[in-house]
Design a protein around this motif. Structure first.
Motif, PDB file in Angstrom:
ATOM      1  N   GLY A 153     -21.377 -49.195 -17.077  1.00  0.00           N
ATOM      2  CA  GLY A 153     -19.969 -48.812 -16.941  1.00  0.00           C
ATOM      3  C   GLY A 153     -19.812 -47.331 -16.624  1.00  0.00           C
ATOM      4  N   ILE A 154     -20.655 -46.512 -17.257  1.00  0.00           N
ATOM      5  CA  ILE A 154     -20.645 -45.079 -16.944  1.00  0.00           C
ATOM      6  C   ILE A 154     -20.939 -44.878 -15.458  1.00  0.00           C
ATOM      7  CG2 ILE A 154     -21.957 -42.934 -17.278  1.00  0.00           C
ATOM      8  CD1 ILE A 154     -20.114 -43.382 -19.559  1.00  0.00           C
ATOM      9  N   GLY A 155     -21.898 -45.652 -14.953  1.00  0.00           N
ATOM     10  CA  GLY A 155     -22.237 -45.560 -13.528  1.00  0.00           C
ATOM     11  C   GLY A 155     -21.080 -45.999 -12.646  1.00  0.00           C
ATOM     12  N   ILE A 156     -20.335 -47.030 -13.103  1.00  0.00           N
ATOM     13  CA  ILE A 156     -19.231 -47.567 -12.301  1.00  0.00           C
ATOM     14  C   ILE A 156     -18.130 -46.516 -12.112  1.00  0.00           C
ATOM     15  CG2 ILE A 156     -17.333 -49.245 -12.373  1.00  0.00           C
ATOM     16  CD1 ILE A 156     -19.413 -51.189 -13.666  1.00  0.00           C
ATOM     17  N   MET A 157     -17.835 -45.745 -13.191  1.00  0.00           N
ATOM     18  CA  MET A 157     -16.756 -44.753 -13.043  1.00  0.00           C
ATOM     19  C   MET A 157     -17.282 -43.378 -12.633  1.00  0.00           C
ATOM     20  SD  MET A 157     -15.798 -44.875 -17.078  1.00  0.00           S
ATOM     21  CE  MET A 157     -15.323 -43.213 -17.535  1.00  0.00           C
ATOM     22  N   PHE A 158     -18.580 -43.331 -12.321  1.00  0.00           N
ATOM     23  CA  PHE A 158     -19.265 -42.053 -12.151  1.00  0.00           C
ATOM     24  C   PHE A 158     -18.698 -41.169 -11.047  1.00  0.00           C
ATOM     25  CE2 PHE A 158     -23.275 -39.597 -11.316  1.00  0.00           C
ATOM     26  CZ  PHE A 158     -23.363 -39.053 -12.572  1.00  0.00           C
ATOM     27  N   THR A 159     -18.520 -41.753  -9.860  1.00  0.00           N
ATOM     28  CA  THR A 159     -18.126 -40.917  -8.722  1.00  0.00           C
ATOM     29  C   THR A 159     -16.643 -40.546  -8.773  1.00  0.00           C
ATOM     30  OG1 THR A 159     -17.950 -42.974  -7.488  1.00  0.00           O
ATOM     31  CG2 THR A 159     -19.893 -41.640  -7.093  1.00  0.00           C
ATOM     32  N   ARG A 160     -15.881 -41.181  -9.699  1.00  0.00           N
ATOM     33  CA  ARG A 160     -14.482 -40.817  -9.839  1.00  0.00           C
ATOM     34  C   ARG A 160     -14.308 -39.550 -10.678  1.00  0.00           C
ATOM     35  NH1 ARG A 160     -10.417 -43.527  -7.634  1.00  0.00           N
ATOM     36  NH2 ARG A 160     -11.123 -45.356  -6.511  1.00  0.00           N
ATOM     37  N   ALA A 161     -15.359 -39.127 -11.345  1.00  0.00           N
ATOM     38  CA  ALA A 161     -15.257 -37.934 -12.189  1.00  0.00           C
ATOM     39  C   ALA A 161     -14.893 -36.713 -11.345  1.00  0.00           C
ATOM     40  CB  ALA A 161     -16.575 -37.695 -12.919  1.00  0.00           C
ATOM     41  N   GLU A 162     -14.174 -35.752 -11.978  1.00  0.00           N
ATOM     42  CA  GLU A 162     -13.633 -34.640 -11.217  1.00  0.00           C
ATOM     43  C   GLU A 162     -14.671 -33.658 -10.706  1.00  0.00           C
ATOM     44  OE1 GLU A 162     -10.423 -32.486 -13.117  1.00  0.00           O
ATOM     45  OE2 GLU A 162      -9.174 -34.289 -12.915  1.00  0.00           O
ATOM     46  N   ASN A 163     -15.691 -33.407 -11.505  1.00  0.00           N
ATOM     47  CA  ASN A 163     -16.678 -32.408 -11.070  1.00  0.00           C
ATOM     48  C   ASN A 163     -18.061 -32.701 -11.622  1.00  0.00           C
ATOM     49  OD1 ASN A 163     -16.751 -31.476 -13.761  1.00  0.00           O
ATOM     50  ND2 ASN A 163     -14.878 -30.316 -13.387  1.00  0.00           N
ATOM     51  N   ASP A 164     -19.006 -31.850 -11.231  1.00  0.00           N
ATOM     52  CA  ASP A 164     -20.399 -32.046 -11.609  1.00  0.00           C
ATOM     53  C   ASP A 164     -20.612 -31.987 -13.115  1.00  0.00           C
ATOM     54  OD1 ASP A 164     -21.958 -32.781  -9.584  1.00  0.00           O
ATOM     55  OD2 ASP A 164     -22.992 -30.857  -9.331  1.00  0.00           O
ATOM     56  N   ASN A 165     -19.875 -31.097 -13.763  1.00  0.00           N
ATOM     57  CA  ASN A 165     -20.018 -30.969 -15.206  1.00  0.00           C
ATOM     58  C   ASN A 165     -19.660 -32.283 -15.904  1.00  0.00           C
ATOM     59  OD1 ASN A 165     -18.156 -30.383 -17.833  1.00  0.00           O
ATOM     60  ND2 ASN A 165     -20.050 -29.178 -17.872  1.00  0.00           N
ATOM     61  N   TRP A 166     -18.596 -32.910 -15.460  1.00  0.00           N
ATOM     62  CA  TRP A 166     -18.214 -34.208 -16.030  1.00  0.00           C
ATOM     63  C   TRP A 166     -19.325 -35.230 -15.830  1.00  0.00           C
ATOM     64  CZ3 TRP A 166     -12.438 -35.949 -15.384  1.00  0.00           C
ATOM     65  CH2 TRP A 166     -11.606 -34.973 -15.976  1.00  0.00           C
ATOM     66  N   ARG A 167     -19.839 -35.255 -14.588  1.00  0.00           N
ATOM     67  CA  ARG A 167     -20.894 -36.232 -14.301  1.00  0.00           C
ATOM     68  C   ARG A 167     -22.137 -35.947 -15.134  1.00  0.00           C
ATOM     69  NH1 ARG A 167     -18.315 -36.389  -9.208  1.00  0.00           N
ATOM     70  NH2 ARG A 167     -19.233 -34.408  -8.598  1.00  0.00           N
ATOM     71  N   ASP A 168     -22.470 -34.648 -15.274  1.00  0.00           N
ATOM     72  CA  ASP A 168     -23.625 -34.287 -16.096  1.00  0.00           C
ATOM     73  C   ASP A 168     -23.467 -34.827 -17.510  1.00  0.00           C
ATOM     74  OD1 ASP A 168     -24.747 -32.968 -14.016  1.00  0.00           O
ATOM     75  OD2 ASP A 168     -24.316 -30.941 -14.734  1.00  0.00           O
ATOM     76  N   ARG A 169     -22.266 -34.591 -18.062  1.00  0.00           N
ATOM     77  CA  ARG A 169     -22.049 -34.988 -19.454  1.00  0.00           C
ATOM     78  C   ARG A 169     -22.019 -36.504 -19.613  1.00  0.00           C
ATOM     79  NH1 ARG A 169     -16.869 -31.468 -20.241  1.00  0.00           N
ATOM     80  NH2 ARG A 169     -16.572 -32.567 -22.197  1.00  0.00           N
ATOM     81  N   MET A 170     -21.400 -37.180 -18.655  1.00  0.00           N
ATOM     82  CA  MET A 170     -21.371 -38.645 -18.718  1.00  0.00           C
ATOM     83  C   MET A 170     -22.774 -39.218 -18.653  1.00  0.00           C
ATOM     84  SD  MET A 170     -18.143 -39.254 -16.208  1.00  0.00           S
ATOM     85  CE  MET A 170     -18.357 -40.983 -15.887  1.00  0.00           C
ATOM     86  N   MET A 171     -23.549 -38.689 -17.728  1.00  0.00           N
ATOM     87  CA  MET A 171     -24.890 -39.221 -17.561  1.00  0.00           C
ATOM     88  C   MET A 171     -25.740 -38.890 -18.782  1.00  0.00           C
ATOM     89  SD  MET A 171     -27.120 -39.000 -14.174  1.00  0.00           S
ATOM     90  CE  MET A 171     -28.163 -40.344 -13.688  1.00  0.00           C
ATOM     91  N   PHE A 172     -25.530 -37.687 -19.300  1.00  0.00           N
ATOM     92  CA  PHE A 172     -26.350 -37.283 -20.439  1.00  0.00           C
ATOM     93  C   PHE A 172     -26.029 -38.102 -21.680  1.00  0.00           C
ATOM     94  CE2 PHE A 172     -28.382 -34.633 -23.537  1.00  0.00           C
ATOM     95  CZ  PHE A 172     -29.503 -34.234 -22.846  1.00  0.00           C
ATOM     96  N   SER A 173     -24.787 -38.605 -21.750  1.00  0.00           N
ATOM     97  CA  SER A 173     -24.431 -39.387 -22.936  1.00  0.00           C
ATOM     98  C   SER A 173     -25.233 -40.688 -23.017  1.00  0.00           C
ATOM     99  CB  SER A 173     -22.930 -39.696 -22.935  1.00  0.00           C
ATOM    100  OG  SER A 173     -22.627 -40.664 -21.953  1.00  0.00           O
ATOM    101  N   VAL A 174     -25.750 -41.162 -21.875  1.00  0.00           N
ATOM    102  CA  VAL A 174     -26.534 -42.400 -21.896  1.00  0.00           C
ATOM    103  C   VAL A 174     -28.016 -42.179 -21.595  1.00  0.00           C
ATOM    104  CG1 VAL A 174     -24.620 -43.935 -21.379  1.00  0.00           C
ATOM    105  CG2 VAL A 174     -25.911 -42.950 -19.502  1.00  0.00           C
ATOM    106  N   ALA A 175     -28.374 -41.009 -21.072  1.00  0.00           N
ATOM    107  CA  ALA A 175     -29.754 -40.770 -20.637  1.00  0.00           C
ATOM    108  C   ALA A 175     -30.802 -41.072 -21.719  1.00  0.00           C
ATOM    109  CB  ALA A 175     -29.903 -39.343 -20.120  1.00  0.00           C
ATOM    110  N   PRO A 176     -30.557 -40.687 -22.978  1.00  0.00           N
ATOM    111  CA  PRO A 176     -31.624 -40.924 -23.961  1.00  0.00           C
ATOM    112  C   PRO A 176     -31.826 -42.389 -24.331  1.00  0.00           C
ATOM    113  CG  PRO A 176     -30.040 -39.279 -24.744  1.00  0.00           C
ATOM    114  CD  PRO A 176     -29.436 -39.947 -23.573  1.00  0.00           C
ATOM    115  N   ILE A 177     -30.888 -43.246 -24.022  1.00  0.00           N
ATOM    116  CA  ILE A 177     -30.967 -44.604 -24.554  1.00  0.00           C
ATOM    117  C   ILE A 177     -30.974 -45.710 -23.510  1.00  0.00           C
ATOM    118  CG2 ILE A 177     -30.098 -44.342 -26.923  1.00  0.00           C
ATOM    119  CD1 ILE A 177     -27.345 -44.309 -25.819  1.00  0.00           C
TER     120      ILE A 177
END
Lengths: 347, 480
Positions: free
Chosen positions: A39-63
């Motif tokens: 789901g994070i991936g699905i809404m990924f490109t709608r994020a406003e900027n790189d920082n948002w994408r970084d944080r979204m991706m990082f929230s799932v990266a460890p798991i």
């Protein structure tokens, strides 16, 4: 039990049932945990900027890696215990499986390379987004094809390559994208702060509405598929036992809406999981005890008692360990993601 | 050749599994190599070892990730493309493959994270334990896969009922006749793959930084080269011996495969050792044969007059394609003896001096970097093509194992895999090459060691390697 499989006695009756529960748990676990990172991936490109994408991706990266373990446990379990079903379902779902595997490969690489890329970062953004989107869509199609049923001759798939492709399966594909989107958005509410969290709350509402609409469409469609499913849902007195499922779902949906707007952090995500569990329950009620609907039951597809027993020993050790690891990983990476992930992420 | 679903499925399987196998072959050896390095570090306290560990663990992470990604595809392909095989063998191979999955994943899930990111979170001993568990996990995983494959080569402990193979005796199924030696041969093959890759890459580092590189950097490469070559020198002869023993098993249980390997058409005593020939399947004979009399029989039966089976013992439709089997086997053998040659050369240089400076030797070692991968692949080709036309030897023909899928569907999937694997392989190799070019960090400081602490657990790579080589991008500005 339930009037099914009465011709089987002793272990031959209980083992397939036990294995069906184990596989059901593995699939549910998969849908819930990989659901939110897809789901994070699905809404990924709608994020406003790189920082948002970084944080979204990082929230799932460890798991996310551990999340996909459940997919393997499910697939291997199917081959291991219901090999006849595996041999029928896999060729029947050849194209959607191919799409899902390829999409998951691209998505997996994106996790590895996005954080390391500078000039090529956009490419990995898209690989992550479209990989997640396609993998989810393919899984939704598999779900729809499953409910539709498969043409079987003897112990082999007897239908065509494109049998899975119907308006109904496309609808379930879209429905799952909305559903995973809801899981992802509410996860994002739980794991982030500031403007990103506010945006995720708005996304949660949108995905919630879309999910409810798709669930309604799909549910209304099922009776027209010409299967015996509707007989089970609309016959007296079973309707008395089953009516709570859609009613509960509607109530949970309302609770999600309330908690998103009342500023709760974890409740929307947990309630979304409950909504998924209810959907899964509805599916089980509709399809049980068929593992290849509408013709092959779990008992007919099961391997010999000896074979099931041998595998059960292994799973008896593996499942608790995997559960423990999952819990530990979520514990280690608990809390909100820091606004700046450059310094390590979890502040 | 008629490119139907069967042929395309075979090409697809051969392609995807050849791609897959090079990663496990490498990581099985690398995991043990890392355990050895960490053991030496704990024993001696020499930071050189820890430094080497920190370098090779990155190579391990990338290879492991690519192995996992390509492995997921394999596990589903059994069903999508070979459903009749899945149905026939499901009762027996299902549990074996499930055991492989759960052992591999439990150990990966539990210990890989600690191994990659846990240096600062757990004590040295617990970290060493994690490394050992990952190494053990790769060996257990190989155990189940090799058992399943060996069962297909020399099936045992089962009965066929109603068109399905059913288990009778799990002990006989798991420890089927060809399993013990095949497993030993494969694990040593993996270890040698890693040894020659480590030696070759170390030689490359030595050749690349002859004078200007900091001494600390070169010292690591020297130590790795020395350790890898000692290992190769001890294991290569053992591997050749085990391979020979394994050959005796093939003679006993798969005589037709052996006849194909030897290019032997007639059952005969005093079989010559064929050094070169062009086997002709249709004419049932060899062209341009160069051979040494009687030696073939001696190698196989350990007697000059020993009788060796021939391809004509079975009807033509039960014979494997002889030409490829004949050549891939000789290719593997040639690589094995090249490995032995390099090992002996290394001993000579150790005795004479100049192991780290003899450019000719270092170049040869560098050229041998992919030798293990080549030998493993060719060995598998020998085993797998040699048992044709059967998928389960004597029980299930390959042609009867394929899924009821259309040619069109398989064409699409084959094309997709070709393209996608090229991209994956390209990215992976690019990243590995960058890692190697950088080489191990000098001993004095290991940058980034502390900041690894709270990074995500991801198997493919460690977080501090930038793909594009540029300086670390500035921290993104928050929108809030």
């Amino acid at each position: 039990m339930f009037g099914f499989g009465t011709e089987y006695v002793g272990w031959a009756f209980w083992l397939p049932l036990l294995w069906a529960v184990i596989l059901g748990v593995a699939i549910t676990m998969y849908v819930v945990v990989d659901g939110f990172d897809l789901g994070i991936g699905i809404m990924f490109t709608r994020a406003e900027n790189d920082n948002w994408r970084d944080r979204m991706m990082f929230s799932v990266a460890p798991i996310w890696d551990g999340n996909e373990t459940w997919l393997i446990l499910g697939g291997a379990g199917l081959f291991c215990v219901f090999s006849v079903a595996y041999a029928i379902l896999m060729p029947a779902l050849y194209i959607p499986m191919l799409i899902m595997l390829i999409a998951l490969v691209f998505r997996g690489i994106a996790f590895e390379f996005r954080f390391k890329a500078d000039t090529s970062k956009r490419i990995w953004d898209y690989a992550f987004h479209y990989g997640s989107l396609l993998a989810t869509f393919a899984q939704g199609i598999v779900l729809g094809a499953f409910v539709q049923g498969f043409e079987v001759g003897g112990r082999q798939f007897a239908g065509g390559t494109w049998d899975w492709l119907t308006p109904f399966s496309l609808a379930t594909g879209v429905g799952l994208v909305c559903g995973y989107g809801l899981l992802g958005a509410t996860w994002c509410v739980m794991k982030t702060t500031g403007a990103l969290e506010i945006w995720a709350r708005r996304k949660s509402e949108q995905f919630l509405v879309a999910t409810i609409v798709m669930m309604a469409i799909v549910s209304a469609w099922v009776p027209f598929l010409g299967r015996q499913i509707e007989a089970r849902w609309f016959s007296w007195p079973s309707i008395l036992a089953l009516v709570p499922v859609p009613l509960l779902t509607a109530f949970v949906a309302y609770m999600i809406y309330r908690s998103v707007n009342d500023g709760h952090h974890t409740a929307p995500f947990l309630l979304s999981i409950v909504m998924f569990l209810l959907g899964f329950l509805g599916l089980v009620i509709s399809l049980f005890p068929y593992i290849v609907p509408p013709s092959i039951t779990i008992w007919q597809a099961a391997n010999t008692v000896d074979s099931q027993m041998f595998a059960l020993i292994g799973y008896a050790f593996a499942l608790p360990i995997t559960f423990a690891y999952t819990a530990y990983a979520y514990y280690v990476f608990r809390g909100k993601v820091a606004k700046e992930i450059a310094g390590g992420g979890y502040g | 050749m008629n490119f139907d679903a069967l042929v395309l499925s075979r090409i697809q399987f051969a392609f995807t599994i050849s791609f897959h196998i090079i990663f496990p072959a490498f990581t099985i050896g690398l995991a043990s190599w890392l355990a050895r390095l960490e053991f030496e570090w704990l024993r001696t306290g020499n930071p050189q070892y820890k430094n080497l560990y920190k370098f090779w663990v990155k190579v391990f992470a990338v290879s492991f990730g690519l192995g996992v990604v390509s492995g997921i595809v394999m596990s589903y392909q059994l069903g999508t493309n070979w459903s009749r095989y899945s149905e026939f063998t499901g009762n027996i191979l299902g549990p074996l493959i499930a055991y492989e999955v759960i052992t591999a994943f439990c150990l990966e899930a539990g210990f890989l994270g600690i191994m990659l990111f846990g240096w600062d979170r757990v004590g040295d001993r617990l970290h060493f334990f994690a490394t050992c568990m990952v190494a053990l996990g790769t060996l257990i995983s190989a155990f189940w896969i090799l058992s399943a494959n060996s069962w297909m080569q020399t099936p045992d402990g089962f009965r066929v009922e109603n068109g399905l193979a059913l288990p009778v005796d799990w002990w006989k199924i798991i420890f089927n006749p060809s399993f013990p030696l095949r497993y030993a041969h494969m694990v040593m093959g993996c270890y040698l793959t890693t040894a020659f890759a480590v030696a070759g890459m170390s030689a490359w580092m030595l050749l690349r930084h002859p004078h200007d590189a900091p001494e600390a950097k070169l010292a690591g490469a020297r130590r790795a080269l020395s350790m890898a070559l000692w290992f190769a020198t001890i294991v290569t002869p053992i591997q050749i011996f085990v391979g020979d023993m394994h050959g005796l098993g093939v003679l006993k249980y798969q005589p037709t495969k052996l006849a194909a390997i030897e290019g032997n058409w007639e059952r005969r005593a005093n079989m010559p050792l064929r050094l070169f020939a062009i086997p002709d399947q249709n004419a049932e004979t060899n062209h341009y044969e160069i051979s040494i009399p009687k030696i073939g029989s001696y190698i196989l039966t350990h007697e000059f007059g020993g009788e060796v089976p021939g391809l004509k013992d079975v009807p033509p439709d039960q014979r494997p394609p002889v030409l490829p089997v004949f050549f891939v086997f000789r290719g593997m053998l040639a690589i094995g003896f090249a490995m032995l040659g390099l090992s002996l050369w290394h001993l000579y240089l150790r005795w004479k001096g100049g192991l780290f400076t003899d450019r000719l030797f270092l170049n040869a070692a560098m050229m041998m970097t992919p030798s293990g991968f080549g030998a493993v692949l060719l060995g598998w080709f020998t085993a797998e093509i040699g048992r044709q036309p059967y998928l389960v030897y004597g029980q299930l023909r390959t042609a009867d194992a394929v899924s009821p899928v259309t040619t069109g569907a398989v064409t699409i999937s084959l094309m997709t895999f070709l393209i996608v694997y090229s991209i994956v392989f390209g990215c992976g190799s690019y990243y590995l090459a960058k890692l190697l070019r950088k080489g191990p960090d000098p001993v004095e400081e290991i940058p980034g060691a502390e900041s690894l602490a709270k990074k995500p657990k991801r198997p493919l790579s460690l977080p501090d390697e930038r793909l594009d080589g540029g300086p670390r991008r500035k921290a993104p500005q928050p929108a809030e």
